[in-house]
Design an enzyme around this catalytic site. Structure first.
Site: not given
Length: 382
Positions: A127, A134, A159, A161, A245, A271, A370
């Protein structure tokens, strides 16, 4: 292009992982996506199969092999199975959270936590992000004030996970609120501690099988024995672990692009329009030729990053390059592949539609594109 990263043991491991996802994950995907969370049993089943904590010493229940190529296999096979979101909890557990426990735990902490992490009985999360800040971690407001042999934790994270399923949450806190980076520390907050609450399981654009939660802390008394490493070293610890990560995210992004290409090649060969397969049109061939080339180039770079990670030589800027380039590539590839599916690509019954929704977040989590460019730019002396 033939890959030369893996050895026979990795390919045998791949066969077992592929069978695991086909047997234990794919049949439950629809239910987990509807629920917004995988069953906790997924972790214990993965633990019994030897797919958790491969780098944990054998005497503590792990595989005793510190080789990220095994982690890479899991990430690639989760994506191949169309189960990247369901597998994300496992990859976060192995690739993101575990290194903190291996590198910074005391012997007592390792004995207390690592066997459960390896078995899947203790699910992990990390966390960092807070509402409103942000990427600016130094501005976090979650505090941990020393009170005898405990810290008193107050604040909120978002946010996260594995946030609903997690039993052990590595939490970035300010042990010295007067400082920015130097005031950050890492505490392990455990399920059931009074004052530790989980908010809603967030309703996301994609990755619906993955629980992503809000967490709140109100006067949570966390033992000093749950501090990872030393006070004030949290930011350095985070920075040291971010390259792995980011490579984990990059390799899954390339795998997603490769799977999208595979699905699209099958579709354009079957297709038909104007009396011929749509894959025979020059535009289709050119688009798919570009995708195939870019995927091979990205895969080669990621494979090199994993080799350097294993050797302890991967730099933060090279990991950042992999993360931003491969996730942007994923977005481009999936979008172009969906376009070749025409209207059917917009239908959720086609794998490309889910891949499109799932892909958007990868350019954000783990460090935005960014921020990655900022890391690379600073390494150039700018």
């Amino acid at each position: 292009m033939r890959r030369n990263l893996f050895e026979a043991d990795h390919e045998s491991f791949r066969e077992a992982v592929r069978a695991f996802f086909d047997r234990e994950v794919v049949p439950h995907l629809a239910d987990w996506e509807a629920a917004g969370i995988v069953a906790r049993e997924l972790f214990t089943t993965a633990g019994k199969a030897g797919f958790l904590g491969m780098a944990i010493p054998e005497e503590l229940g792990g595989g005793g092999v510190d080789d990220f190529r095994f982690n890479m296999v899991i990430g690639e096979e989760a994506t191949r199975a169309g189960a990247a979101a369901a597998g994300l909890g496992i990859t976060l557990h192995n690739d993101v959270a575990l290194p903190y426990f291996l590198r910074y735990c005391s012997e007592e902490q390792q004995r207390r936590w690592l066997p459960g992490i390896a078995s899947g009985e203790l699910i992990t999360a990390i966390a960092m992000t807070e509402p409103g800040i942000g990427s600016d971690l130094a501005s976090m407001s979650t505090t941990a004030i020393r009170d005898g042999e405990h810290y008193l934790v107050n604040g909120a994270k978002t946010f996260i996970t594995n946030g609903i399923n997690a039993d052990l949450v590595i939490t970035a806190v300010k042990t010295d609120p007067a400082q920015r980076h130097a005031g950050m520390s890492l505490l392990v907050i455990e399920r059931g501690m009074p004052g530790f609450e989980r908010g809603r399981n967030l309703d996301k654009l994609g990755q619906h099988a993955q629980d992503t939660a809000e967490l709140s802390f109100t006067d949570v008394r966390v033992p000093v024995a749950n501090l990872l490493g030393e006070e004030g070293q949290g930011f350095r610890q985070l920075v040291a672990n971010l390259p792995q990560e980011r490579v984990s995210i990059a390799l899954s992004a390339v795998a997603s692009a490769a799977v999208a290409l595979e699905h699209t090649l099958t579709y354009v060969k079957e297709r038909r329009a104007f009396g011929q397969p749509i894959g025979s049109f020059q535009n289709s061939r050119f688009v798919l030729a570009e995708i195939a080339t870019e995927v091979d180039i990205a895969q080669t770079y990621v494979d090199r990053c994993v080799a350097e990670l294993n050797a302890g030589e991967l730099s933060a800027e090279d990991a950042a390059k992999a993360k931003w380039w491969c996730t942007e590539l994923q977005g481009r590839v999936v979008d172009r592949c969906l376009q070749l599916h025409g209207g059917y690509g917009y239908m959720n019954e086609y794998p490309i539609a889910k891949a499109y929704a799932d892909a958007r977040i990868t350019r954000i989590y783990g460090g935005t594109t960014e921020i990655m460019k900022e890391v690379v730019g600073r390494s150039l002396g700018l």
